[in-house]
Write a protein that holds these residues in place. Structure first.
Motif, short mmCIF file in Angstrom:
data_model
loop_
_atom_site.label_atom_id
_atom_site.label_comp_id
_atom_site.label_asym_id
_atom_site.label_seq_id
_atom_site.Cartn_x
_atom_site.Cartn_y
_atom_site.Cartn_z
N GLY A 26 0.82 -1.20 0.00
CA GLY A 26 0.00 0.00 0.00
C GLY A 26 0.85 1.25 0.00
O GLY A 26 2.05 1.20 0.29
N LYS A 27 0.20 2.34 -0.35
CA LYS A 27 0.89 3.63 -0.33
C LYS A 27 -0.12 4.72 0.01
O LYS A 27 -1.33 4.54 -0.11
CB LYS A 27 1.56 3.91 -1.66
CG LYS A 27 0.62 4.06 -2.84
CD LYS A 27 1.39 4.29 -4.12
CE LYS A 27 0.42 4.41 -5.30
NZ LYS A 27 1.14 4.67 -6.54
N ALA A 49 -1.16 8.36 -1.10
CA ALA A 49 -1.03 9.18 -2.31
C ALA A 49 -0.22 10.45 -2.05
O ALA A 49 -0.33 11.08 -1.00
CB ALA A 49 -2.42 9.55 -2.83
N GLY A 57 4.46 4.37 2.45
CA GLY A 57 3.71 3.17 2.14
C GLY A 57 4.14 2.00 2.98
O GLY A 57 4.89 2.16 3.95
N GLY A 88 -9.79 5.83 0.31
CA GLY A 88 -8.80 5.30 -0.61
C GLY A 88 -9.41 4.35 -1.61
O GLY A 88 -10.63 4.11 -1.61
N ASP A 110 -3.67 -4.36 -3.52
CA ASP A 110 -2.93 -3.10 -3.54
C ASP A 110 -3.86 -1.99 -3.06
O ASP A 110 -5.00 -1.88 -3.50
CB ASP A 110 -2.43 -2.78 -4.95
CG ASP A 110 -1.37 -3.76 -5.40
OD1 ASP A 110 -0.41 -3.98 -4.64
OD2 ASP A 110 -1.51 -4.34 -6.50
N GLU A 152 -4.26 2.22 -2.12
CA GLU A 152 -3.79 3.60 -2.21
C GLU A 152 -4.71 4.47 -1.38
O GLU A 152 -5.86 4.69 -1.75
CB GLU A 152 -3.73 4.11 -3.65
CG GLU A 152 -3.16 5.52 -3.72
CD GLU A 152 -3.02 6.04 -5.13
OE1 GLU A 152 -3.00 7.28 -5.29
OE2 GLU A 152 -2.94 5.23 -6.08
#
Length: 143
Positions: A44-45, A47, A52, A116, A136, A138
């Protein structure tokens, strides 16, 4: 895949994603273990931040990491998933896109911690259960 099978598969996939949310929010290792393929991956990150986590590989490592993350959060978390889009659906694989709103309650005050988007590759395994093969995330802002 006919429409009945397609609808049934979508409901099972939504159930898997709901079990993921409940498993994380309630720090329930049994639920979390039930939603990931044995060789799953996740990352994950946040934005526009460069921050992350992951990638983490393998169900055991993912669940251990998620439970560790959750144990450091001293509040009530509620992940809500919505606005689902499914692509490339067939008998064994699906690509799911969806949004999340993550609520936090602390000291009797509830707020949105972040929102997200999630991207999941899911597989229908031999036991008939849909599980997350790749996840994944974000997040729109830090939480």
């Amino acid at each position: 895949m006919n429409n009945l099978d397609n609808t049934s598969a979508r409901m099972k996939i939504l159930d898997t994603l709901s079990r993921y949310a409940w498993g994380y929010d309630e720090a329930d290792s049994r639920l979390l273990m039930s939603v990931f393929c044995e060789d799953a991956t996740t990352a994950g990150k946040i934005a526009n931040s460069g921050n992350g986590w992951g990638p983490f590989n393998g169900r055991d490592a993912i669940v251990e990491t998620l439970l560790s993350m959750r144990s450091g959060q001293h509040d009530v978390r509620r992940h809500t998933f919505h606005t689902f889009r499914f692509e490339q659906i067939d008998q064994k694989n699906i690509e799911a896109f969806f949004y999340a709103s993550i609520f936090v309650t602390k000291d009797a005050k509830t707020r949105i911690a972040t929102t997200g988007k999630y991207h999941a590759l899911m597989q229908n395994e031999n036991d008939g259960q849909w599980r997350i093969f790749s996840l994944d995330v974000e997040l729109d802002a830090s939480f």
